[in-house]
Design a protein around this motif. Structure first.
Motif, PDB file in Angstrom:
ATOM      1  N   ARG A 199     103.694  22.807  96.514  1.00 41.35           N
ATOM      2  CA  ARG A 199     104.825  23.340  97.283  1.00 41.35           C
ATOM      3  C   ARG A 199     105.436  24.522  96.541  1.00 41.35           C
ATOM      4  O   ARG A 199     105.938  24.365  95.429  1.00 41.35           O
ATOM      5  CB  ARG A 199     105.895  22.262  97.491  1.00 41.35           C
ATOM      6  N   SER A 200     105.393  25.682  97.163  1.00 44.66           N
ATOM      7  CA  SER A 200     105.969  26.864  96.519  1.00 44.66           C
ATOM      8  C   SER A 200     106.142  27.990  97.531  1.00 44.66           C
ATOM      9  O   SER A 200     105.282  28.199  98.385  1.00 44.66           O
ATOM     10  CB  SER A 200     105.073  27.349  95.380  1.00 44.66           C
ATOM     11  N   ASP A 201     107.257  28.701  97.421  1.00 39.31           N
ATOM     12  CA  ASP A 201     107.468  29.912  98.208  1.00 39.31           C
ATOM     13  C   ASP A 201     107.237  31.152  97.353  1.00 39.31           C
ATOM     14  O   ASP A 201     107.372  32.279  97.832  1.00 39.31           O
ATOM     15  CB  ASP A 201     108.889  29.944  98.779  1.00 39.31           C
ATOM     16  N   SER A 202     106.905  30.946  96.076  1.00 30.92           N
ATOM     17  CA  SER A 202     106.709  32.046  95.148  1.00 30.92           C
ATOM     18  C   SER A 202     105.292  32.025  94.597  1.00 30.92           C
ATOM     19  O   SER A 202     104.895  31.064  93.915  1.00 30.92           O
ATOM     20  CB  SER A 202     107.710  31.952  93.990  1.00 30.92           C
ATOM     21  N   LEU A 203     104.527  33.067  94.866  1.00 30.76           N
ATOM     22  CA  LEU A 203     103.169  33.120  94.337  1.00 30.76           C
ATOM     23  C   LEU A 203     103.178  33.367  92.833  1.00 30.76           C
ATOM     24  O   LEU A 203     102.231  32.992  92.131  1.00 30.76           O
ATOM     25  CB  LEU A 203     102.389  34.206  95.059  1.00 30.76           C
ATOM     26  N   THR A 204     104.247  33.967  92.332  1.00 32.30           N
ATOM     27  CA  THR A 204     104.376  34.135  90.883  1.00 32.30           C
ATOM     28  C   THR A 204     104.420  32.780  90.198  1.00 32.30           C
ATOM     29  O   THR A 204     103.818  32.569  89.141  1.00 32.30           O
ATOM     30  CB  THR A 204     105.651  34.934  90.545  1.00 32.30           C
ATOM     31  N   ALA A 205     105.124  31.829  90.849  1.00 30.98           N
ATOM     32  CA  ALA A 205     105.222  30.481  90.280  1.00 30.98           C
ATOM     33  C   ALA A 205     103.881  29.749  90.329  1.00 30.98           C
ATOM     34  O   ALA A 205     103.604  28.886  89.493  1.00 30.98           O
ATOM     35  CB  ALA A 205     106.288  29.675  91.028  1.00 30.98           C
ATOM     36  N   VAL A 206     103.031  30.102  91.304  1.00 35.15           N
ATOM     37  CA  VAL A 206     101.715  29.464  91.398  1.00 35.15           C
ATOM     38  C   VAL A 206     100.841  29.858  90.207  1.00 35.15           C
ATOM     39  O   VAL A 206     100.090  29.045  89.661  1.00 35.15           O
ATOM     40  CB  VAL A 206     101.019  29.862  92.722  1.00 35.15           C
ATOM     41  N   GLY A 207     100.966  31.128  89.778  1.00 35.44           N
ATOM     42  CA  GLY A 207     100.242  31.587  88.603  1.00 35.44           C
ATOM     43  C   GLY A 207      98.764  31.817  88.860  1.00 35.44           C
ATOM     44  O   GLY A 207      98.275  31.695  89.974  1.00 35.44           O
ATOM     45  N   ASP A 221      95.902  30.371  88.979  1.00 34.30           N
ATOM     46  CA  ASP A 221      95.165  29.107  89.071  1.00 34.30           C
ATOM     47  C   ASP A 221      93.932  29.309  89.951  1.00 34.30           C
ATOM     48  O   ASP A 221      94.050  29.510  91.166  1.00 34.30           O
ATOM     49  CB  ASP A 221      96.066  28.021  89.653  1.00 34.30           C
ATOM     50  N   SER A 222      92.765  29.231  89.370  1.00 38.18           N
ATOM     51  CA  SER A 222      91.516  29.471  90.108  1.00 38.18           C
ATOM     52  C   SER A 222      91.200  28.374  91.098  1.00 38.18           C
ATOM     53  O   SER A 222      90.287  28.520  91.929  1.00 38.18           O
ATOM     54  CB  SER A 222      90.352  29.629  89.127  1.00 38.18           C
ATOM     55  N   ARG A 223      91.944  27.266  91.034  1.00 37.84           N
ATOM     56  CA  ARG A 223      91.679  26.151  91.952  1.00 37.84           C
ATOM     57  C   ARG A 223      92.352  26.342  93.307  1.00 37.84           C
ATOM     58  O   ARG A 223      92.100  25.577  94.244  1.00 37.84           O
ATOM     59  CB  ARG A 223      92.128  24.835  91.322  1.00 37.84           C
ATOM     60  N   VAL A 224      93.233  27.346  93.432  1.00 37.83           N
ATOM     61  CA  VAL A 224      93.888  27.610  94.722  1.00 37.83           C
ATOM     62  C   VAL A 224      92.863  28.209  95.679  1.00 37.83           C
ATOM     63  O   VAL A 224      92.267  29.252  95.408  1.00 37.83           O
ATOM     64  CB  VAL A 224      95.091  28.565  94.559  1.00 37.83           C
ATOM     65  N   ARG A 225      92.660  27.540  96.809  1.00 38.93           N
ATOM     66  CA  ARG A 225      91.677  27.989  97.793  1.00 38.93           C
ATOM     67  C   ARG A 225      92.317  28.534  99.060  1.00 38.93           C
ATOM     68  O   ARG A 225      91.693  29.279  99.806  1.00 38.93           O
ATOM     69  CB  ARG A 225      90.757  26.806  98.169  1.00 38.93           C
ATOM     70  N   MET A 226      93.561  28.115  99.303  1.00 37.49           N
ATOM     71  CA  MET A 226      94.162  28.422 100.598  1.00 37.49           C
ATOM     72  C   MET A 226      95.676  28.426 100.474  1.00 37.49           C
ATOM     73  O   MET A 226      96.251  27.681  99.663  1.00 37.49           O
ATOM     74  CB  MET A 226      93.680  27.355 101.596  1.00 37.49           C
ATOM     75  N   ILE A 227      96.338  29.275 101.273  1.00 37.62           N
ATOM     76  CA  ILE A 227      97.798  29.344 101.321  1.00 37.62           C
ATOM     77  C   ILE A 227      98.239  29.214 102.773  1.00 37.62           C
ATOM     78  O   ILE A 227      97.766  29.939 103.645  1.00 37.62           O
ATOM     79  CB  ILE A 227      98.316  30.687 100.770  1.00 37.62           C
ATOM     80  N   TRP A 228      99.160  28.299 103.016  1.00 42.89           N
ATOM     81  CA  TRP A 228      99.808  28.192 104.323  1.00 42.89           C
ATOM     82  C   TRP A 228     101.136  28.940 104.266  1.00 42.89           C
ATOM     83  O   TRP A 228     101.936  28.732 103.350  1.00 42.89           O
ATOM     84  CB  TRP A 228     100.119  26.735 104.669  1.00 42.89           C
ATOM     85  N   ILE A 229     101.380  29.791 105.236  1.00 48.40           N
ATOM     86  CA  ILE A 229     102.714  30.336 105.449  1.00 48.40           C
ATOM     87  C   ILE A 229     103.125  30.013 106.883  1.00 48.40           C
ATOM     88  O   ILE A 229     102.277  29.755 107.738  1.00 48.40           O
ATOM     89  CB  ILE A 229     102.798  31.852 105.177  1.00 48.40           C
ATOM     90  N   ASN A 230     104.429  30.012 107.136  1.00 49.70           N
ATOM     91  CA  ASN A 230     104.933  29.609 108.450  1.00 49.70           C
ATOM     92  C   ASN A 230     106.150  30.457 108.788  1.00 49.70           C
ATOM     93  O   ASN A 230     107.207  30.297 108.193  1.00 49.70           O
ATOM     94  CB  ASN A 230     105.293  28.122 108.420  1.00 49.70           C
ATOM     95  N   SER A 231     105.961  31.374 109.735  1.00 47.49           N
ATOM     96  CA  SER A 231     107.059  32.245 110.142  1.00 47.49           C
ATOM     97  C   SER A 231     106.932  32.547 111.629  1.00 47.49           C
ATOM     98  O   SER A 231     105.883  33.049 112.061  1.00 47.49           O
ATOM     99  CB  SER A 231     107.027  33.544 109.331  1.00 47.49           C
ATOM    100  N   PRO A 232     107.974  32.228 112.421  1.00 42.12           N
ATOM    101  CA  PRO A 232     109.205  31.534 112.067  1.00 42.12           C
ATOM    102  C   PRO A 232     108.933  30.110 111.577  1.00 42.12           C
ATOM    103  O   PRO A 232     108.033  29.440 112.071  1.00 42.12           O
ATOM    104  CB  PRO A 232     109.998  31.514 113.379  1.00 42.12           C
TER     105      PRO A 232
END
Length: 363
Positions: free
Chosen positions: A136-144, A146-157
């Motif tokens: 859970r994060s709204d900041s990609l900087t906080a994700v760092g 990490d090569s294990r990240v495969r996918m990002i969900w965003i939701n707007s609105p």
């Protein structure tokens, strides 16, 4: 035997049953503002298209008819300013796509999927079904890095907050993901329901420049066209990713029924019914917002979508009980993540009569 359901959280609305019973005990009956399920009629033009296509004895196309694919692409160009060559695919509503997309794209054990800090519970469910880990994060900087990240969900609105992400933020997310080979998926089911801000699609030319590599947008006709009962949704974006989804979905039998495909064409080709429905929701929103603020609530974000993200500065379940004592049912923020535990989600999806009842009770 490994029981898959054991890896899933409790179904949120089952936990709301005691409050629902409490609200239902009100002498004038319950005002259920907990779920964003449409209550207004299906527009006649859509019902007629469904009826006209009801003699459908053969199997429908998983990819959708050519006419439906053209209607989806045309609508995404008009509503989302996506003028490049899109891959498009109809889905059985949008919830099944949210729940199964990580699995369909090959995300699995050891992988990570970033989801919003406050969000629709099914994002996390989909990650768990795939055997991956939700971050859970709204900041990609906080994700760092990490090569294990495969996918990002965003939701707007956003559901539940109604927050709208600006073009600059969307552009940064897409750029960050492309540098790392990460897929970006945007849930845009409320794109047609901007109030104080105009929502922007992740596929907008200002975000992608017409290059949809690694980017998908998920849409639904449930809200804009009152078609929740039809299970009519679609996904568009990177043609290579859409081809992969189609290849798997053909094997799995994930097919939108032929009459519903015809109804979708009618819905996507007519904006008059959307304008009329927006006017209904706008009037209900104005009434509920004034009543809630008059009763001491603070409204956060809520710039778009079908909800008023509301707080009394206390635990969300305490607020749910306060409302239930007045015959009003709301969804606790606790459903949407630990960061949301002092808010409740108030839906605009009730009849004018029930909205008026809620307003009177809040007064």
């Amino acid at each position: 035997m490994s029981v898959l359901s054991a890896a899933l959280p409790d179904f949120p609305w089952d936990l709301l049953e005691p409050a629902k019973a409490r609200a239902a005990a009100h002498p004038d009956g319950i005002v259920d503002l907990s779920v964003g399920t449409p209550v207004d009629p299906v527009p006649p033009v859509i019902r007629q298209a469904l009826a006209d296509a009801s003699d459908a004895p053969g199997y429908p196309l998983t990819a959708g008819t050519p006419a439906l694919r053209a209607a989806i692409a045309g609508w995404m160009a008009r509503a989302g300013n996506a003028t490049g060559e899109l891959g498009v695919l109809p889905t059985i509503g949008s919830k099944e796509m949210v729940a199964w997309l990580p699995t369909l794209l090959g995300v699995g054990a050891g992988d990570k999927v970033v989801i919003p800090l406050v969000c629709y519970p099914t994002y996390e469910v989909g990650v768990r079904l795939a055997g991956a880990t939700a971050v859970r994060s709204d900041s990609l900087t906080a994700v760092g890095p990490d090569s294990r990240v495969r996918m990002i969900w965003i939701n707007s609105p956003s559901n539940p907050t109604g927050k709208v992400l600006p073009v600059e933020h969307l552009r940064k997310v897409v750029s960050w993901a492309r540098e790392r080979g990460v897929i970006v998926v945007s849930d845009e089911c409320y794109l047609s329901l901007g109030w104080e801000k105009q929502p922007v699609s992740v596929l907008d030319d200002e975000v992608t420049g017409g290059d949809y590599t690694g980017v998908l947008a998920v849409h639904s006709l449930s809200k804009r066209s009152n078609l929740a009962g039809y299970r009519a949704g679609f996904v568009g974006g990177d043609p290579a990713l859409v081809r992969e989804l189609l290849a798997v979905r053909k094997h799995a039998g994930m097919i939108v029924p032929a009459p519903v495909q015809a109804a979708m064409i009618a819905a996507l080709g007519d904006e008059d019914h959307v304008t009329a429905q927006r006017a209904r929701y706008s009037a209900r929103r104005d009434q509920l917002r004034a009543a809630l603020t008059g009763a001491g609530f603070e409204i956060s974000h809520s710039e778009a979508g079908l909800y008023l993200w509301s707080t009394r500065g206390e635990d969300s379940w305490k607020t749910v009980d306060w409302l239930a004592d007045r015959g009003i049912l709301a969804a606790p923020g606790a459903f949407y993540g630990p960061a949301a535990e002092q808010h409740v989600r108030i839906a605009l999806t009730a009849t004018d009569e029930r909205v008026a009842a809620a307003v009177a009770r809040l007064a």
